[in-house]
Design an enzyme around this catalytic site. Sequence first.
Site, PDB file in Angstrom:
ATOM      1  N   PRO A  59      61.821  72.722  28.597  1.00  0.00           N
ATOM      2  CA  PRO A  59      61.898  73.916  29.434  1.00  0.00           C
ATOM      3  C   PRO A  59      62.738  73.752  30.704  1.00  0.00           C
ATOM      4  CG  PRO A  59      59.703  72.936  29.508  1.00  0.00           C
ATOM      5  CD  PRO A  59      60.445  72.259  28.405  1.00  0.00           C
ATOM      6  N   ASN A  60      63.487  74.798  30.967  1.00  0.00           N
ATOM      7  CA  ASN A  60      64.300  74.959  32.183  1.00  0.00           C
ATOM      8  C   ASN A  60      65.568  74.110  32.203  1.00  0.00           C
ATOM      9  OD1 ASN A  60      62.573  76.903  33.511  1.00  0.00           O
ATOM     10  ND2 ASN A  60      61.124  75.221  33.738  1.00  0.00           N
TER      11      ASN A  60
ATOM     12  N   ARG B 158      71.231  75.112  39.382  1.00  0.00           N
ATOM     13  CA  ARG B 158      70.251  75.090  40.471  1.00  0.00           C
ATOM     14  C   ARG B 158      69.813  73.650  40.710  1.00  0.00           C
ATOM     15  NH1 ARG B 158      68.228  79.765  37.809  1.00  0.00           N
ATOM     16  NH2 ARG B 158      69.282  81.515  38.775  1.00  0.00           N
TER      17      ARG B 158
ATOM     18  N   TYR C 268      68.931  67.285  39.996  1.00  0.00           N
ATOM     19  CA  TYR C 268      69.294  67.147  38.582  1.00  0.00           C
ATOM     20  C   TYR C 268      70.799  66.998  38.337  1.00  0.00           C
ATOM     21  CZ  TYR C 268      64.456  68.571  37.995  1.00  0.00           C
ATOM     22  OH  TYR C 268      63.097  68.631  38.066  1.00  0.00           O
TER      23      TYR C 268
ATOM     24  N   ASN D 190      64.285  64.827  26.124  1.00  0.00           N
ATOM     25  CA  ASN D 190      63.903  65.140  27.497  1.00  0.00           C
ATOM     26  C   ASN D 190      62.991  66.351  27.400  1.00  0.00           C
ATOM     27  OD1 ASN D 190      63.513  65.836  30.132  1.00  0.00           O
ATOM     28  ND2 ASN D 190      65.683  65.725  30.733  1.00  0.00           N
TER      29      ASN D 190
ATOM     30  N   ALA E 260      59.060  69.433  31.778  1.00  0.00           N
ATOM     31  CA  ALA E 260      57.690  69.417  32.309  1.00  0.00           C
ATOM     32  C   ALA E 260      56.645  69.199  31.216  1.00  0.00           C
ATOM     33  CB  ALA E 260      57.420  70.724  33.057  1.00  0.00           C
TER      34      ALA E 260
ATOM     35  N   HIS F 130      54.657  65.919  30.912  1.00  0.00           N
ATOM     36  CA  HIS F 130      53.460  65.617  31.705  1.00  0.00           C
ATOM     37  C   HIS F 130      52.222  66.367  31.226  1.00  0.00           C
ATOM     38  CE1 HIS F 130      56.703  64.051  34.078  1.00  0.00           C
ATOM     39  NE2 HIS F 130      57.177  65.270  34.335  1.00  0.00           N
TER      40      HIS F 130
ATOM     41  N   ASP G   4      51.429  63.998  19.822  1.00  0.00           N
ATOM     42  CA  ASP G   4      50.937  63.910  18.440  1.00  0.00           C
ATOM     43  C   ASP G   4      52.098  64.009  17.444  1.00  0.00           C
ATOM     44  OD1 ASP G   4      48.361  63.689  19.364  1.00  0.00           O
ATOM     45  OD2 ASP G   4      47.764  65.742  18.880  1.00  0.00           O
TER      46      ASP G   4
ATOM     47  N   GLU H   9      62.857  58.505  25.146  1.00  0.00           N
ATOM     48  CA  GLU H   9      62.531  59.475  26.202  1.00  0.00           C
ATOM     49  C   GLU H   9      63.573  59.358  27.317  1.00  0.00           C
ATOM     50  OE1 GLU H   9      58.678  58.765  27.914  1.00  0.00           O
ATOM     51  OE2 GLU H   9      58.838  60.448  29.333  1.00  0.00           O
TER      52      GLU H   9
ATOM     53  N   HIS I  34      64.932  61.084  31.130  1.00  0.00           N
ATOM     54  CA  HIS I  34      64.810  62.013  32.262  1.00  0.00           C
ATOM     55  C   HIS I  34      66.002  61.831  33.183  1.00  0.00           C
ATOM     56  CE1 HIS I  34      60.817  63.141  31.085  1.00  0.00           C
ATOM     57  NE2 HIS I  34      60.559  61.853  30.903  1.00  0.00           N
ATOM     58  N   LEU I  35      66.513  62.933  33.668  1.00  0.00           N
ATOM     59  CA  LEU I  35      67.627  62.895  34.618  1.00  0.00           C
ATOM     60  C   LEU I  35      67.184  62.238  35.927  1.00  0.00           C
ATOM     61  CD1 LEU I  35      68.474  66.519  33.756  1.00  0.00           C
ATOM     62  CD2 LEU I  35      70.191  64.709  33.564  1.00  0.00           C
ATOM     63  N   SER I  36      66.065  62.729  36.440  1.00  0.00           N
ATOM     64  CA  SER I  36      65.511  62.177  37.676  1.00  0.00           C
ATOM     65  C   SER I  36      64.576  61.023  37.309  1.00  0.00           C
ATOM     66  CB  SER I  36      64.739  63.264  38.437  1.00  0.00           C
ATOM     67  OG  SER I  36      63.595  63.665  37.682  1.00  0.00           O
TER      68      SER I  36
ATOM     69  N   ARG J 174      58.685  60.662  42.117  1.00  0.00           N
ATOM     70  CA  ARG J 174      58.505  62.046  42.588  1.00  0.00           C
ATOM     71  C   ARG J 174      57.008  62.366  42.740  1.00  0.00           C
ATOM     72  NH1 ARG J 174      62.133  65.872  39.040  1.00  0.00           N
ATOM     73  NH2 ARG J 174      61.577  67.280  40.750  1.00  0.00           N
TER      74      ARG J 174
ATOM     75  N   ARG K 249      53.973  64.107  38.189  1.00  0.00           N
ATOM     76  CA  ARG K 249      55.038  63.718  37.249  1.00  0.00           C
ATOM     77  C   ARG K 249      54.904  62.253  36.811  1.00  0.00           C
ATOM     78  NH1 ARG K 249      58.726  68.056  37.669  1.00  0.00           N
ATOM     79  NH2 ARG K 249      58.672  68.989  39.729  1.00  0.00           N
TER      80      ARG K 249
END
Length: 154
Positions: free
Chosen positions: A16-17, A24, A29, A81, A84, A87, A94, A105, A107-109, A114, A118
């Site tokens: 998501p996002n 943004r 990011y 990725n 959210a 988390h 599963d 896995e 993640h950009l950040s 953080r 997270r």
Amino acid sequence: MPEQSATNLVLVLNGPNLNLLGTREPEIYGATTLDDIGAMLVAEGDRLGLIVDMRQSNHEGHLVDWLHEAAGRGACAVILNAGAYTHTSVALRDAIKAISVPVIEVHLSNPAARESFRHRSHVSPVAKGVIQGFGAKGYALALDAAAAMRQGDL
Ligand code: CA2
């Protein structure tokens, strides 16, 4: 472009996002868009002999379906990725556990640096490995890891 064989397909799944990347919060990011990342991965896949199929969804069930699809299509790896959902999603955990395709896995950040919400990942315990905090470059590192796993080097 490499020919697709049973084991050179890599699905790159984004949660998501992440469709907002580059538009943004560039301070967190980065300024690279998801389309930029996709194009970079296809080019890198060419070099490594891998077929890259990248997708994004804001819906948890799509990500679950795509993990099942990766197994059904005999993908050699999934780069995930989960945004959210990392988390929160037991369903994703599963699904990863249910398939034998290794999941990397990304993640950009660096979520560990953080907010505390997270810090827990439902994905990490069932992932082959985790790359986080290196921005868009992390996806390229993950693709490199997928190629190395396929060669039996990792
Ligand atoms: O660092 C990452 O890659 C994350 O997976 C990104 C997620 C966040 O919830 C995770 O904790 C870490 C958020 C993705 C939101 O992406 C945006 C991109 C641009 C603008 C706004 C949100």
